[in-house]
Enzyme design. Structure first.
Site, PDB file in Angstrom:
ATOM      1  N   ASP A  61      -3.806  84.275  47.486  1.00  0.00           N
ATOM      2  CA  ASP A  61      -2.408  84.184  47.891  1.00  0.00           C
ATOM      3  C   ASP A  61      -1.539  83.648  46.751  1.00  0.00           C
ATOM      4  OD1 ASP A  61      -0.085  84.139  49.328  1.00  0.00           O
ATOM      5  OD2 ASP A  61      -0.580  82.343  50.463  1.00  0.00           O
ATOM      6  N   ASP A  95       5.158  87.824  46.301  1.00  0.00           N
ATOM      7  CA  ASP A  95       4.346  87.294  47.394  1.00  0.00           C
ATOM      8  C   ASP A  95       3.263  88.281  47.832  1.00  0.00           C
ATOM      9  OD1 ASP A  95       3.374  85.780  49.444  1.00  0.00           O
ATOM     10  OD2 ASP A  95       5.091  86.074  50.773  1.00  0.00           O
TER      11      ASP A  95
END
Ligand SMILES: *[C@@H]1O[C@H](CO)[C@@H](O)[C@H](O)[C@H]1NC(C)=O
Ligand SMILES: *[C@@H]1O[C@H](CO)[C@@H](O)[C@H](O)[C@H]1NC(C)=O
Ligand SMILES: *[C@@H]1O[C@H](CO)[C@@H](O)[C@H](O)[C@H]1NC(C)=O
Length: 428
Positions: free
Chosen positions: A307, A103
């Site tokens: 992201d 992440d």
């Protein structure tokens, strides 16, 4: 564990907090592997989850700009849409092999530890008792001090650093992970991959209680690859990392330090914007769709965030409106009603339709990213409807993991630069 103080979940950390520098560790190169969990995207679910994550990311940055403080040390909503990239890693001696979601939108790495009954996600736990290299990180450790202003508290008279991380937009007591900081040997990369290497002394969160965190594919936690001082990137003292998200293969490389190299022709670089906390954000200047190039709003807002944890791409106005009009204008297939929040959908029938879509290029500050059609348009359902996989954002542009596919992307944290190069990820 001792009873822990239940902290407020919307936690803040001073943006000016001194970064933690692990200068005593030599910079090195590591090769790791990420595994895509699902073959296909579940669009219903992915559209909802991506939207939630985008909203939270925007809210955190807004809170930061309003207060001069950044809340981004707390992790984002996990997309949970079945299109995540889980890093293969082993923890402990002998190594316990696990998967954890990679992440770039959060910093703290954490793994389910021990019994962790009723914990989410549903992957197996790491068992500290079965490892000879496990120890508890004391409150005096720099990782704990970095976390302290955000989400940690001292237990056992300072012998233990206990954290609680909330995931909700509001203080939602049902979505969180909590535990204590531990010190372990991480082996990055799985046994079959050359260059898998044992790294002793990695600080991470040993989660003993968690709720409401859904990640597909037997994941056991999250690996924080964000820009902040708590992240694995800072912790390994590698200065840079890169990945290449494969659209075809189920595995993708994740490279750290000296192995994160882009070489040859077609390397584009753009500066990372300052003031976006954990997030890797770059300046989006214009977008080309076929023959049309939009006029950008100039350097405003937070730029476009790269992201790894969001499935679909978001554009703010006027980019969204202009780019969508250009897609509609230059696609000759019959338009069909909107689906799942996608507002440029077309009826395709038979094969060979992919070349009817206009090409899309993102023009960043000094760097152009020409996107493959498969990163921009996707077959949404079984009935042959194909949609432009971009949605409108009220606040923040995000370049999602789907749109990052088939590019080797390098994040130079030390220099504040993002570079990318079109690549066959399987060949790296
Ligand atoms: C997609 O997700 C929704 C919502 O969770 C679920 O109801 C549906 O069955 C899923 N579709 C497929 C094809 O798995
Ligand atoms: C963490 O573990 C490493 C390697 O075993 C050790 O050298 C280091 O002192 C430990 N750090 C702390 C704070 O316990
Ligand atoms: C696209 O827009 C141009 C200029 O507005 C117009 O002339 C053209 O007919 C449009 N094409 C389609 C396919 O709608």
């Amino acid at each position: 564990m001792a009873a822990m103080l239940f902290l407020i979940l919307a936690l803040m950390i001073s943006f000016l907090a001194t970064p933690v520098v692990y200068s005593d560790r030599p910079a090195a190169g590591f090769r790791a592997t990420m595994i895509r969990t699902e073959k296909a995207i579940n669009f219903t679910q992915a559209a909802r989850r991506s939207h939630e994550r985008m909203s939270m990311l925007a809210a955190r940055l807004d809170a930061a700009s309003g207060s001069g403080r950044v809340t981004t040390q707390a992790p984002l909503q996990v997309d949970g849409a079945g299109y995540e990239y889980n890093m293969v890693l082993s923890i402990g001696t002998p190594p316990q092999k696990l998967l954890a979601m990679a992440d770039t939108g959060s910093d703290l790495s954490w793994i389910k530890c021990g019994a962790c009954s009723n914990c989410t996600p549903e992957g197996p736990s790491y068992y500290p008792g079965m490892s000879t290299s496990f120890s508890v990180l004391p409150c005096s450790d720099r990782l704990c001090r970095a976390l302290m202003s955000a989400a940690a508290t001292c237990g056992f008279g300072g012998a233990e650093c206990e954290y609680i991380y909330g995931y909700g937009l509001e203080a939602d007591p049902h979505v969180y992970t909590r535990g204590f900081l531990a010190n372990e040997t991480f082996t990055l990369g799985d046994d079959r991959v050359l260059g898998g290497q044992a790294v002793p002394g990695v600080g991470f969160g040993c989660t003993t209680v968690s709720e409401g965190i859904y990640i597909y594919g037997a994941s056991s936690g999250i690996v924080g690859l964000g820009r902040g001082p708590l992240s694995l990137v800072s912790h390994l003292n590698v200065g840079a990392f890169s990945y290449c998200l494969s659209g075809g293969s189920m595995t993708s490389p994740l490279l750290f330090g000296s192995l994160a190299v882009l070489a040859g022709a077609g390397v584009h670089s753009t500066p990372l914007l300052a003031g976006t906390g954990t997030y890797y954000s770059v300046s989006l200047e214009r977008i080309s769709v076929g023959d049309v190039t939009t006029i950008g709003p100039g350097r405003s807002g937070y730029g476009m965030v790269l992201d790894s944890g969001t499935t679909f791409t978001y554009l703010v106005e006027p980019f969204y409106m202009l780019a969508r009009a250009a897609v509609l204008n230059q696609t000759t297939l019959a338009r069909v009603p909107d689906r799942y929040g996608f507002e440029a959908c077309f009826q395709a029938s038979g094969g060979g339709v992919w070349d009817v879509f206009p090409a899309m290029v993102l023009h960043f500050d000094g760097a152009d990213m020409a996107l493959p059609t498969s990163s921009c348009f996707g077959q949404i359902d079984d009935d042959g409807v194909i949609c432009w996989m971009v949605q409108r954002s009220p606040s923040l542009s995000i370049i999602s993991n789907v749109m990052q596919r088939d590019y080797h992307i390098r994040y130079d944290v030390d220099e504040g630069v993002v570079s990318f190069q079109a690549a066959r990820c399987d060949n790296l």
